[in-house]
Write a protein that holds these residues in place. Sequence first.
Motif: not given
Length: 338
Positions: A120-124, A127-136, A90-93
């Motif tokens: 970096c505007n990542l608070t929301q 808990k999301i896995l990095i692989r599920k994030l958009s490229k931005g 996850t982003v936080e982990g």
Amino acid sequence: MIEVEHLSKIYGSAPAIQDVTFKVEPGEILGFLGPNGAGKTTTMRILAGYLPATSGTARIAGYDVHENSMAIRRRIGYLPETPPLYREMTVEGFLHFVARIKGVVAGDRTERVNWTMERCNLTQKRKILIRKLSKGFRQRVGIAQAIVHDPPAIILDEPTVGLDPRQIIDVRNLIKSLAGEHTIILSTHILPEVSMTCNRVAIINRGRIVATNSPENLMAQLAGGAGYELEVDGDAHQLQKLLQIVPGICMVELVKNPELPPNRSLIRIVNAPDAEPGRDIAAVTFGAGLGIHEMRRTRVTLEDVFLELTTREQPLEPLDDEIEESDVTANAASGGEE
């Protein structure tokens, strides 16, 4: 904050960079530009401690990159062109993991990670896995891992490559917000980004620095193409003769444009760098009885500067203030001896 002096890297008999010298002041954003293969990434890898130089010196926050590699790594944040991310975390982990390996004290990690995600505007997305994030957003995580330990210097290699216009604006604003508190070297191929983001520019070509200055000063030094374009009705040849004697005008030429209607002509005017002949151009045109359909100013862009400096054989001569600064630095280094 960052000082690079006579840095060279040679692979066998092929030099990747040669005698590279520049510096970045505290809180400044330096745009590092050059064609593919010019030596940008090699220089950044040397500064980040990932690649040894063949000769020359580089210092960050007073520490020599080669002699104090571990101290340097604690004081820089580095984002390579491909962000170094663990996609199953996850982003936080991931940011907690990076903070730990970068030496953030255990009691401070949660605060630093929360601060970084907010910056970096990542608070929301915590808990999301990095692989599920958009490229931005993955790019934002890449920047976050570079700043989570609050380094004084940040090195960003093509941080907006492959992003859409909205994402580019977001990342640009993030980088600008880091200036002042951090010293930043930013490598990019997107030249408008440099004008809107960077205080100064260093252009490298064929492994050598060919110019360092502010974007505005570089464009002023190569202002030979600045002037006006005029679309008129009437006798353009007569107007050309009249405009050639107007003070401040260096060249007047008729430009063939088959798309223009009959009896309409396009005139290109080049003026001296310190001249503003626009009012005189309009007065002469009206005085000659010609009608103006369009009159627009043309200016040298950073793209013009980049193309000229990466195709010319010799580096751009420094401005007087750059020469004086270089002389003072050299004199101080030699203890004032002649």
